[in-house]
Motif scaffolding. Structure first.
Motif, mmCIF file in Angstrom:
data_model
loop_
_atom_site.group_PDB
_atom_site.id
_atom_site.type_symbol
_atom_site.label_atom_id
_atom_site.label_comp_id
_atom_site.label_asym_id
_atom_site.label_seq_id
_atom_site.Cartn_x
_atom_site.Cartn_y
_atom_site.Cartn_z
ATOM 1 N N HIS A 146 49.099 28.653 29.680
ATOM 2 C CA HIS A 146 47.873 28.621 30.481
ATOM 3 C C HIS A 146 47.447 30.049 30.786
ATOM 4 C CE1 HIS A 146 48.293 24.335 31.003
ATOM 5 N NE2 HIS A 146 49.544 24.524 31.351
ATOM 6 N N LYS A 147 46.210 30.355 30.446
ATOM 7 C CA LYS A 147 45.654 31.677 30.727
ATOM 8 C C LYS A 147 44.799 31.561 31.978
ATOM 9 C CE LYS A 147 43.690 33.544 27.207
ATOM 10 N NZ LYS A 147 42.881 34.241 26.198
ATOM 11 N N VAL A 148 45.169 32.332 33.009
ATOM 12 C CA VAL A 148 44.465 32.332 34.292
ATOM 13 C C VAL A 148 43.678 33.632 34.381
ATOM 14 C CG1 VAL A 148 44.724 32.242 36.804
ATOM 15 C CG2 VAL A 148 46.327 30.969 35.329
ATOM 16 N N CYS A 149 42.356 33.514 34.321
ATOM 17 C CA CYS A 149 41.469 34.679 34.343
ATOM 18 C C CYS A 149 40.712 34.702 35.666
ATOM 19 C CB CYS A 149 40.477 34.601 33.184
ATOM 20 S SG CYS A 149 41.248 34.587 31.567
ATOM 21 N N VAL A 150 40.937 35.736 36.450
ATOM 22 C CA VAL A 150 40.299 35.860 37.756
ATOM 23 C C VAL A 150 39.183 36.884 37.655
ATOM 24 C CG1 VAL A 150 40.633 36.437 40.193
ATOM 25 C CG2 VAL A 150 42.463 35.296 38.918
ATOM 26 N N CYS A 151 37.987 36.469 38.045
ATOM 27 C CA CYS A 151 36.851 37.378 38.060
ATOM 28 C C CYS A 151 37.005 38.330 39.242
ATOM 29 C CB CYS A 151 35.543 36.603 38.181
ATOM 30 S SG CYS A 151 34.103 37.696 38.285
ATOM 31 N N GLY A 178 54.571 35.485 40.255
ATOM 32 C CA GLY A 178 55.562 36.542 40.081
ATOM 33 C C GLY A 178 55.223 37.516 38.973
ATOM 34 N N ILE A 179 53.931 37.683 38.698
ATOM 35 C CA ILE A 179 53.486 38.585 37.635
ATOM 36 C C ILE A 179 52.252 39.352 38.090
ATOM 37 C CG2 ILE A 179 54.437 37.283 35.689
ATOM 38 C CD1 ILE A 179 51.687 35.990 35.288
ATOM 39 N N LYS A 180 51.974 40.417 37.390
ATOM 40 C CA LYS A 180 50.774 41.231 37.601
ATOM 41 C C LYS A 180 49.763 40.901 36.500
ATOM 42 C CE LYS A 180 52.388 43.887 40.952
ATOM 43 N NZ LYS A 180 51.907 43.671 42.300
ATOM 44 N N PRO A 181 48.491 41.279 36.681
ATOM 45 C CA PRO A 181 47.512 41.066 35.607
ATOM 46 C C PRO A 181 47.982 41.699 34.294
ATOM 47 C CG PRO A 181 46.397 41.683 37.631
ATOM 48 C CD PRO A 181 47.879 41.858 37.877
ATOM 49 N N GLY A 182 47.801 40.950 33.222
ATOM 50 C CA GLY A 182 48.223 41.398 31.906
ATOM 51 C C GLY A 182 49.627 40.953 31.542
ATOM 52 N N GLY A 189 57.003 31.588 29.928
ATOM 53 C CA GLY A 189 55.762 31.547 29.161
ATOM 54 C C GLY A 189 54.731 30.545 29.612
ATOM 55 N N LYS A 190 54.767 30.126 30.867
ATOM 56 C CA LYS A 190 53.793 29.126 31.321
ATOM 57 C C LYS A 190 52.425 29.737 31.621
ATOM 58 C CE LYS A 190 53.177 25.205 34.398
ATOM 59 N NZ LYS A 190 53.783 24.351 35.432
ATOM 60 N N PHE A 191 52.398 30.906 32.266
ATOM 61 C CA PHE A 191 51.133 31.498 32.688
ATOM 62 C C PHE A 191 50.982 32.933 32.212
ATOM 63 C CE2 PHE A 191 52.067 28.398 36.088
ATOM 64 C CZ PHE A 191 50.913 27.646 36.048
ATOM 65 N N THR A 192 49.756 33.287 31.841
ATOM 66 C CA THR A 192 49.352 34.677 31.661
ATOM 67 C C THR A 192 48.234 34.905 32.659
ATOM 68 O OG1 THR A 192 49.958 34.785 29.328
ATOM 69 C CG2 THR A 192 48.305 36.362 30.093
ATOM 70 N N LEU A 193 48.332 35.986 33.413
ATOM 71 C CA LEU A 193 47.338 36.323 34.427
ATOM 72 C C LEU A 193 46.475 37.465 33.920
ATOM 73 C CD1 LEU A 193 46.282 35.886 37.327
ATOM 74 C CD2 LEU A 193 48.032 37.514 38.101
ATOM 75 N N LYS A 194 45.165 37.296 34.022
ATOM 76 C CA LYS A 194 44.234 38.336 33.579
ATOM 77 C C LYS A 194 43.192 38.593 34.652
ATOM 78 C CE LYS A 194 42.906 38.815 29.394
ATOM 79 N NZ LYS A 194 42.283 38.687 28.081
ATOM 80 N N GLU A 195 42.856 39.856 34.802
ATOM 81 C CA GLU A 195 41.725 40.265 35.624
ATOM 82 C C GLU A 195 40.568 40.464 34.661
ATOM 83 O OE1 GLU A 195 40.422 44.070 38.373
ATOM 84 O OE2 GLU A 195 42.535 43.679 38.012
ATOM 85 N N VAL A 196 39.444 39.821 34.916
ATOM 86 C CA VAL A 196 38.310 39.922 34.010
ATOM 87 C C VAL A 196 37.064 40.333 34.786
ATOM 88 C CG1 VAL A 196 39.266 38.247 32.377
ATOM 89 C CG2 VAL A 196 37.725 37.457 34.172
ATOM 90 N N GLU A 197 36.117 40.844 34.028
ATOM 91 C CA GLU A 197 34.835 41.184 34.627
ATOM 92 C C GLU A 197 34.072 39.878 34.854
ATOM 93 O OE1 GLU A 197 33.291 44.032 35.847
ATOM 94 O OE2 GLU A 197 35.316 44.817 35.751
ATOM 95 N N CYS A 198 32.826 39.864 34.689
ATOM 96 C CA CYS A 198 32.007 38.721 35.051
ATOM 97 C C CYS A 198 32.247 37.508 34.148
ATOM 98 C CB CYS A 198 30.538 39.122 34.990
ATOM 99 S SG CYS A 198 29.447 37.855 35.629
ATOM 100 N N LEU A 199 32.429 36.354 34.758
ATOM 101 C CA LEU A 199 32.517 35.083 34.033
ATOM 102 C C LEU A 199 31.226 34.284 34.189
ATOM 103 C CD1 LEU A 199 36.215 34.114 34.814
ATOM 104 C CD2 LEU A 199 35.265 34.654 32.574
ATOM 105 N N GLY A 200 30.240 34.875 34.823
ATOM 106 C CA GLY A 200 28.923 34.268 34.897
ATOM 107 C C GLY A 200 28.801 33.102 35.862
ATOM 108 N N ALA A 201 29.602 33.085 36.913
ATOM 109 C CA ALA A 201 29.517 32.012 37.905
ATOM 110 C C ALA A 201 29.481 32.610 39.303
ATOM 111 C CB ALA A 201 30.694 31.048 37.738
ATOM 112 N N CYS A 202 28.619 33.594 39.475
ATOM 113 C CA CYS A 202 28.550 34.344 40.731
ATOM 114 C C CYS A 202 28.278 33.449 41.941
ATOM 115 C CB CYS A 202 27.487 35.430 40.637
ATOM 116 S SG CYS A 202 27.807 36.623 39.318
ATOM 117 N N GLY A 203 27.521 32.395 41.751
ATOM 118 C CA GLY A 203 27.203 31.483 42.857
ATOM 119 C C GLY A 203 28.411 30.729 43.368
#
Length: 169
Positions: free
Chosen positions: A90-95, A117-121, A127-141
């Protein structure tokens, strides 16, 4: 160039279903502009490969759409939607762009870092989760928001994040 000095084709690294899907994307553009399908082709190749793009698969995409490999590599490294190393199931991408930041995405990211228990990247043990910090996902509202796999989750709180994660295999 003779056959012995010609590099081996990497197109075979793309599965037949992937090539068919890439062909559908290429067909959306004029014949002399098939390189415009590069982002879709990379997405398709990444999905075929369990969520990440090794260098040889990037080269296969480049060869398939007649682009220099370095140009395709530049696209793959520029956009956060592509991963160049294995990812979790599962890839978890946080805007963390401005709307989400102003509405508490740093609190959500801190909660996820502690919970997983992990940092972005990084990818969690097992191997259950990968955490990512991302720029805009286009759901600002719906800020703050995150995308888990292909599903958007908006108006997040730490409690809502826990509910979402608890439902994943």
């Amino acid at each position: 160039m003779n056959a012995q000095s010609r590099p081996a084709s990497k197109i075979g690294l793309l599965s037949e279903p992937s090539r068919t899907e890439i062909d559908r994307e290429i067909a959306k553009y004029p014949p002399d502009r098939k390189q415009a399908a590069v982002m879709a082709a990379l997405r398709i190749a990444q999905e075929q490969n369990g969520g990440w793009l090794p260098a040889d698969l990037i080269e296969a995409v480049a060869e398939y759409i007649d682009m220099p490999a370095i140009a395709v590599h530049e696209v793959a490294t520029f956009y956060t939607m592509y991963d160049l190393k294995p990812v979790g199931r599962h890839k978890v991408c946080v805007c963390t762009n401005i709307s989400c930041l102003l509405n508490g995405s740093s609190r959500i990211m801190n909660h996820l870092e502690t919970r997983l228990g992990i940092k972005p990247g990084e990818t969690s043990a097992g191997g259950k989760f990968t955490l990512k910090e991302v720029e805009c996902l286009g759901a600002c509202g719906g800020a703050p928001m995150m995308m888990v796999d292909k599903t958007y989750h908006e108006h997040l709180t730490p409690e809502k994040v826990d509910e979402i994660l608890d439902k994943l295999e």
